[in-house]
Design a protein around this motif. Structure first.
Motif, PDB file in Angstrom:
ATOM      1  N   HIS A  37       0.841  -1.195   0.000  1.00  0.00           N
ATOM      2  CA  HIS A  37       0.000   0.000   0.000  1.00  0.00           C
ATOM      3  C   HIS A  37       0.882   1.253   0.000  1.00  0.00           C
ATOM      4  O   HIS A  37       2.055   1.217   0.407  1.00  0.00           O
ATOM      5  N   HIS A  38       0.285   2.343  -0.399  1.00  0.00           N
ATOM      6  CA  HIS A  38       0.917   3.657  -0.363  1.00  0.00           C
ATOM      7  C   HIS A  38       0.037   4.581   0.463  1.00  0.00           C
ATOM      8  O   HIS A  38      -1.193   4.430   0.502  1.00  0.00           O
ATOM      9  N   VAL A  39       0.660   5.543   1.095  1.00  0.00           N
ATOM     10  CA  VAL A  39      -0.076   6.467   1.937  1.00  0.00           C
ATOM     11  C   VAL A  39      -0.967   7.342   1.058  1.00  0.00           C
ATOM     12  O   VAL A  39      -0.493   7.941   0.073  1.00  0.00           O
ATOM     13  N   SER A  40      -2.222   7.425   1.432  1.00  0.00           N
ATOM     14  CA  SER A  40      -3.178   8.210   0.650  1.00  0.00           C
ATOM     15  C   SER A  40      -3.300   9.623   1.220  1.00  0.00           C
ATOM     16  O   SER A  40      -2.725   9.958   2.258  1.00  0.00           O
ATOM     17  N   ARG A  41      -4.086  10.447   0.514  1.00  0.00           N
ATOM     18  CA  ARG A  41      -4.300  11.823   0.942  1.00  0.00           C
ATOM     19  C   ARG A  41      -5.001  11.876   2.299  1.00  0.00           C
ATOM     20  O   ARG A  41      -4.809  12.817   3.077  1.00  0.00           O
ATOM     21  N   THR A  42      -5.800  10.858   2.619  1.00  0.00           N
ATOM     22  CA  THR A  42      -6.527  10.850   3.899  1.00  0.00           C
ATOM     23  C   THR A  42      -5.563  10.838   5.075  1.00  0.00           C
ATOM     24  O   THR A  42      -5.717  11.591   6.043  1.00  0.00           O
ATOM     25  N   ALA A  43      -4.537   9.977   5.005  1.00  0.00           N
ATOM     26  CA  ALA A  43      -3.563   9.910   6.089  1.00  0.00           C
ATOM     27  C   ALA A  43      -2.745  11.187   6.165  1.00  0.00           C
ATOM     28  O   ALA A  43      -2.420  11.680   7.263  1.00  0.00           O
ATOM     29  N   LEU A  84       5.923  14.015   3.238  1.00  0.00           N
ATOM     30  CA  LEU A  84       5.890  12.837   2.371  1.00  0.00           C
ATOM     31  C   LEU A  84       7.214  12.082   2.402  1.00  0.00           C
ATOM     32  O   LEU A  84       7.237  10.843   2.333  1.00  0.00           O
ATOM     33  N   TYR A  85       8.306  12.825   2.505  1.00  0.00           N
ATOM     34  CA  TYR A  85       9.617  12.182   2.596  1.00  0.00           C
ATOM     35  C   TYR A  85       9.717  11.363   3.896  1.00  0.00           C
ATOM     36  O   TYR A  85      10.262  10.245   3.908  1.00  0.00           O
ATOM     37  N   ASP A  86       9.193  11.891   5.001  1.00  0.00           N
ATOM     38  CA  ASP A  86       9.234  11.151   6.271  1.00  0.00           C
ATOM     39  C   ASP A  86       8.314   9.934   6.241  1.00  0.00           C
ATOM     40  O   ASP A  86       8.598   8.924   6.893  1.00  0.00           O
ATOM     41  N   LEU A  87       7.208  10.009   5.482  1.00  0.00           N
ATOM     42  CA  LEU A  87       6.255   8.902   5.448  1.00  0.00           C
ATOM     43  C   LEU A  87       6.741   7.738   4.593  1.00  0.00           C
ATOM     44  O   LEU A  87       6.146   6.656   4.651  1.00  0.00           O
ATOM     45  N   ILE A  88       7.808   7.936   3.820  1.00  0.00           N
ATOM     46  CA  ILE A  88       8.322   6.824   3.013  1.00  0.00           C
ATOM     47  C   ILE A  88       8.825   5.698   3.919  1.00  0.00           C
ATOM     48  O   ILE A  88       8.495   4.523   3.722  1.00  0.00           O
ATOM     49  N   ALA A  89       9.619   6.049   4.908  1.00  0.00           N
ATOM     50  CA  ALA A  89      10.137   5.034   5.829  1.00  0.00           C
ATOM     51  C   ALA A  89       9.015   4.418   6.661  1.00  0.00           C
ATOM     52  O   ALA A  89       9.027   3.214   6.964  1.00  0.00           O
ATOM     53  N   VAL A  90       8.014   5.236   7.043  1.00  0.00           N
ATOM     54  CA  VAL A  90       6.904   4.711   7.853  1.00  0.00           C
ATOM     55  C   VAL A  90       6.073   3.727   7.043  1.00  0.00           C
ATOM     56  O   VAL A  90       5.717   2.638   7.529  1.00  0.00           O
ATOM     57  N   ALA A  91       5.744   4.072   5.792  1.00  0.00           N
ATOM     58  CA  ALA A  91       4.953   3.161   4.957  1.00  0.00           C
ATOM     59  C   ALA A  91       5.707   1.866   4.675  1.00  0.00           C
ATOM     60  O   ALA A  91       5.110   0.776   4.651  1.00  0.00           O
ATOM     61  N   ALA A  99       7.899   0.409   6.658  1.00  0.00           N
ATOM     62  CA  ALA A  99       7.882  -0.401   7.879  1.00  0.00           C
ATOM     63  C   ALA A  99       6.524  -1.059   8.087  1.00  0.00           C
ATOM     64  O   ALA A  99       6.437  -2.237   8.461  1.00  0.00           O
ATOM     65  N   VAL A 100       5.429  -0.318   7.846  1.00  0.00           N
ATOM     66  CA  VAL A 100       4.091  -0.900   8.037  1.00  0.00           C
ATOM     67  C   VAL A 100       3.859  -2.024   7.028  1.00  0.00           C
ATOM     68  O   VAL A 100       3.281  -3.067   7.362  1.00  0.00           O
ATOM     69  N   ASN A 101       4.307  -1.857   5.795  1.00  0.00           N
ATOM     70  CA  ASN A 101       4.146  -2.914   4.789  1.00  0.00           C
ATOM     71  C   ASN A 101       4.941  -4.168   5.148  1.00  0.00           C
ATOM     72  O   ASN A 101       4.482  -5.290   4.930  1.00  0.00           O
ATOM     73  N   GLU A 102       6.134  -3.985   5.701  1.00  0.00           N
ATOM     74  CA  GLU A 102       6.984  -5.141   6.006  1.00  0.00           C
ATOM     75  C   GLU A 102       6.611  -5.825   7.309  1.00  0.00           C
ATOM     76  O   GLU A 102       6.830  -7.034   7.464  1.00  0.00           O
ATOM     77  N   LEU A 103       6.070  -5.093   8.253  1.00  0.00           N
ATOM     78  CA  LEU A 103       5.786  -5.666   9.574  1.00  0.00           C
ATOM     79  C   LEU A 103       4.406  -6.293   9.658  1.00  0.00           C
ATOM     80  O   LEU A 103       4.161  -7.110  10.552  1.00  0.00           O
ATOM     81  N   PHE A 140       1.307  -8.695   8.296  1.00  0.00           N
ATOM     82  CA  PHE A 140       1.107  -9.878   7.454  1.00  0.00           C
ATOM     83  C   PHE A 140      -0.369 -10.122   7.134  1.00  0.00           C
ATOM     84  O   PHE A 140      -0.685 -10.930   6.274  1.00  0.00           O
ATOM     85  N   THR A 141      -1.259  -9.455   7.809  1.00  0.00           N
ATOM     86  CA  THR A 141      -2.691  -9.597   7.553  1.00  0.00           C
ATOM     87  C   THR A 141      -3.099  -8.639   6.431  1.00  0.00           C
ATOM     88  O   THR A 141      -2.662  -7.478   6.417  1.00  0.00           O
ATOM     89  N   PRO A 142      -3.901  -9.083   5.475  1.00  0.00           N
ATOM     90  CA  PRO A 142      -4.367  -8.163   4.417  1.00  0.00           C
ATOM     91  C   PRO A 142      -5.118  -6.991   5.024  1.00  0.00           C
ATOM     92  O   PRO A 142      -6.023  -7.169   5.856  1.00  0.00           O
ATOM     93  N   LEU A 143      -4.766  -5.765   4.617  1.00  0.00           N
ATOM     94  CA  LEU A 143      -5.349  -4.556   5.161  1.00  0.00           C
ATOM     95  C   LEU A 143      -6.047  -3.775   4.057  1.00  0.00           C
ATOM     96  O   LEU A 143      -5.657  -3.837   2.875  1.00  0.00           O
ATOM     97  N   THR A 144      -7.050  -3.013   4.457  1.00  0.00           N
ATOM     98  CA  THR A 144      -7.680  -2.076   3.529  1.00  0.00           C
ATOM     99  C   THR A 144      -6.868  -0.778   3.505  1.00  0.00           C
ATOM    100  O   THR A 144      -5.965  -0.569   4.325  1.00  0.00           O
ATOM    101  N   GLN A 145      -7.200   0.106   2.573  1.00  0.00           N
ATOM    102  CA  GLN A 145      -6.456   1.360   2.476  1.00  0.00           C
ATOM    103  C   GLN A 145      -6.657   2.212   3.717  1.00  0.00           C
ATOM    104  O   GLN A 145      -5.730   2.861   4.210  1.00  0.00           O
ATOM    105  N   ASN A 146      -7.878   2.220   4.262  1.00  0.00           N
ATOM    106  CA  ASN A 146      -8.130   3.002   5.475  1.00  0.00           C
ATOM    107  C   ASN A 146      -7.354   2.440   6.666  1.00  0.00           C
ATOM    108  O   ASN A 146      -6.813   3.204   7.476  1.00  0.00           O
ATOM    109  N   GLN A 147      -7.293   1.130   6.799  1.00  0.00           N
ATOM    110  CA  GLN A 147      -6.529   0.533   7.885  1.00  0.00           C
ATOM    111  C   GLN A 147      -5.042   0.834   7.738  1.00  0.00           C
ATOM    112  O   GLN A 147      -4.358   1.136   8.724  1.00  0.00           O
TER     113      GLN A 147
END
Length: 442
Positions: A5-11, A59-66, A68-72, A74-81
Motif C-alpha cells: 500500500h501507499h499512503v493516501s491523501r486521507t492519512a 511525504l519524505y518522512d512517510l516513506i520510511a513509515v509506509a 515499515a508498516v508494509n513489512e511488519l 502480514f494480515t491483508p489490510l484495507t487502504q483506510n486501515q
C-alpha cells in the motif's frame, strides 16, 4: 502475495491536522530542531519552509513509515486501515510500533482489538510528569475511526430496534478516571513551548507556627464562646480531708463490746494520774501429778516403786487381728510351691530368632510416564528455542521478560525434564535386568 500500500491523501491530511504547520525552525528540549509538519531529520537553526515544502518533507518522512508498516504487517489490510496505522506509527515512532501490542493483534487477525489498542497511547511526559493529554486522546480517536471505516463507505447497518446497545463493563479501562490535560504547543518562535491551559491551582500551605488542626480547634472554640456566653464561675470545691495514717498494729487490737468505760479518779485537778501497770500474759502452771509415795524403813535397803515395764524396742509386734491365729503352711503345700517355681539360668545362651523381613514392593514399571516426561522436555526445548528466535519483545514488558530470556528458561526446563526422564528410565531398566538375573537389589 500481500499487496503493498501507499499512503493516501486521507492519512496525510490527518497527520497535518494534528502536527500543525511550523514555518520557522524551532529547537526541541532535547537539542534537535523541528520544522514544517514535525520534520526533524534535516531541520536546522534559521531554516524556513512554505506549506508546500513542509508537505513535501512530510511525504519524505512517510516513506520510511509506509515501508515499515508494509513489512511488519502480514494480515491483508484495507487502504483506510493502512492509512490509520501509518498515522499511528508516525506519531509513536517506528520502533515503538514494532514492539506494540497493536501490531501483534493486527498480525493475529484481531483487527477490532488492534483498533481499540491504539487508544491506549494517549499519555506523554510534561514537566517531568506523565499525564493524559487531551490532544492525544482526540488523535487516537481519529485514527481509530479511520481504521474502522470500511472501504467505499459500505457500513454494516445495525438497527437500534433490532440490536439495542448495552453497557460493556470490561471497556471501563478505556475511560480516563480524570479529565485529560489540555496542552497547547506554540508554532512560533525559535524554541518549542508547551503550555497547559488548565494550570492546576497550588495546594494551600499551612500557616506558620501552628498546625491546621490547632487553628481549626481554636476557631471552633471562639465561635462557641460567642454563641454560649460564660456562666458564673462555679464555687471552688472544698479540699478533700487528708487521709489519716493507718493505726499501729498494737492499737488495732479488737476491744470487747461489753467492756465498761474506764474511769480514773484523779482526786482533784492537781492530782497526778497514777501510772498503769504493764499488762503481762502468765502461762498457767501445769497441774502436778501425784508421784508414788516412797516408803523407806529403817534397817532395810532403799526400794523404789516403779511403774509398769517399758516395752522392748527390738521385740516384734504381735498381730492385732486374726492373722496371728493362722497356722504355718504344711509340708505338701511347700513342696508344690517349689515345683511350680521357675528357675532362670543367666549363663545359658540366648537363642535369637530374627523377625522375618518382607521385601519392599517395587512399583510397577511406569515406562509410559517416563516417555511422556521425555516428550514434554523435548517440547519445552523446541518451544523455547522457537520463541527466543521468532518472538518480539513488547514495549511495556521489562527486560527480564524479554522473549530471549523466556525462551532460554524454557530450553533449560526442557533439558532438565528430558535428563530426569532418561535417568529414571535407565535406572528402571537396570533394576529389571537385576531381577531377571535372580539378584534383586533392595
Amino acid at each position: 502475495m500481500k499487496p503493498r500500500h501507499h499512503v493516501s491523501r486521507t492519512a496525510i491530511e490527518l497527520i497535518k491536522r494534528f502536527e500543525g504547520y511550523r514555518r520557522k525552525a524551532a529547537q526541541l528540549p532535547d537539542g534537535r530542531w523541528t520544522i514544517g509538519y514535525g520534520h526533524t531529520l534535516t531541520a536546522r537553526q534559521g531554516a524556513e519552509v512554505s506549506e508546500d515544502d513542509a508537505e513535501a518533507l512530510l511525504l519524505y518522512d512517510l516513506i520510511a513509515v509506509a515501508k515499515a508498516v508494509n513489512e511488519l504487517t502480514f494480515t491483508p489490510l484495507t487502504q483506510n486501515q493502512f492509512d490509520a496505522l501509518c498515522a499511528f506509527a508516525f506519531n509513536i515512532g517506528v520502533e515503538s510500533f514494532r514492539a506494540s501490542r497493536v501490531l501483534k493483534q493486527v498480525n493475529e487477525g484481531a483487527l477490532i482489538q488492534a483498533a481499540c489498542g491504539m487508544e491506549l497511547w494517549r499519555k506523554a511526559e510534561f514537566e517531568g510528569e506523565v499525564i493524559l493529554i487531551d490532544a492525544l486522546v482526540r488523535r487516537r480517536a481519529a485514527e481509530k475511526a479511520l481504521f474502522l471505516t470500511p472501504p467505499g463507505g459500505a457500513w454494516v447497518p445495525v438497527p437500534s430496534a433490532v440490536l439495542k446497545p448495552g453497557l460493556d463493563i470490561e471497556a471501563e479501562a478505556l475511560v480516563p478516571a480524570s479529565p485529560p490535560a489540555p496542552v497547547v504547543t506554540s508554532l512560533e518562535g525559535e524554541a518549542v513551548r508547551v503550555l497547559r491551559e488548565d494550570e492546576p491551582a497550588p495546594r494551600p500551605l499551612p500557616p506558620e507556627g501552628e498546625s491546621p488542626v490547632t487553628a481549626a480547634a481554636e476557631a471552633v472554640t471562639a465561635r462557641l464562646a460567642t454563641v454560649f456566653p460564660d456562666e458564673a464561675a462555679a464555687p471552688a470545691a472544698e479540699p478533700e480531708p487528708e487521709a489519716e495514717p493507718a493505726p499501729h498494729l498494737e492499737d488495732a487490737r479488737p476491744q470487747a463490746d461489753f467492756a465498761p468505760p474506764i474511769t480514773v479518779d484523779t482526786g482533784g485537778e492537781d492530782a497526778a494520774e497514777p501510772e498503769a501497770e504493764p499488762f503481762e500474759l502468765v502461762p498457767p502452771e501445769p497441774a502436778a501429778e501425784e508421784a508414788p509415795e516412797l516408803v523407806i524403813e529403817e534397817n532395810e535397803p532403799e526400794r523404789v516403786v516403779e511403774g509398769p515395764a517399758a516395752p522392748d524396742l527390738f521385740e516384734q509386734p504381735s498381730p492385732a487381728n486374726d492373722a496371728r491365729a493362722a497356722e504355718a503352711p504344711s509340708v505338701d503345700e511347700a513342696e508344690a510351691a517349689a515345683r511350680e517355681r521357675v528357675v532362670i539360668d543367666d549363663t545359658a545362651p540366648y537363642e535369637f530368632i530374627p523377625t522375618p523381613v518382607q521385601p519392599l514392593q517395587r512399583p510397577k514399571d511406569g515406562y509410559l510416564s517416563l516417555v511422556s516426561l521425555a516428550v514434554l522436555g523435548l517440547a519445552f526445548f523446541a518451544g523455547g528455542l522457537f520463541w527466543a528466535v521468532n518472538a518480539q519483545a513488547g514495549l511495556e514488558q521489562p527486560a527480564w521478560m524479554s522473549p530471549k530470556v523466556v525462551g532460554a528458561l524454557a530450553c533449560v526446563a526442557g533439558v532438565g525434564f528430558f535428563s530426569i526422564a532418561l535417568f529414571l528410565l535407565l535406572q528402571r531398566l537396570g533394576q529389571a535386568a537385576e531381577r531377571a538375573d535372580g539378584n534383586p537389589r533392595i
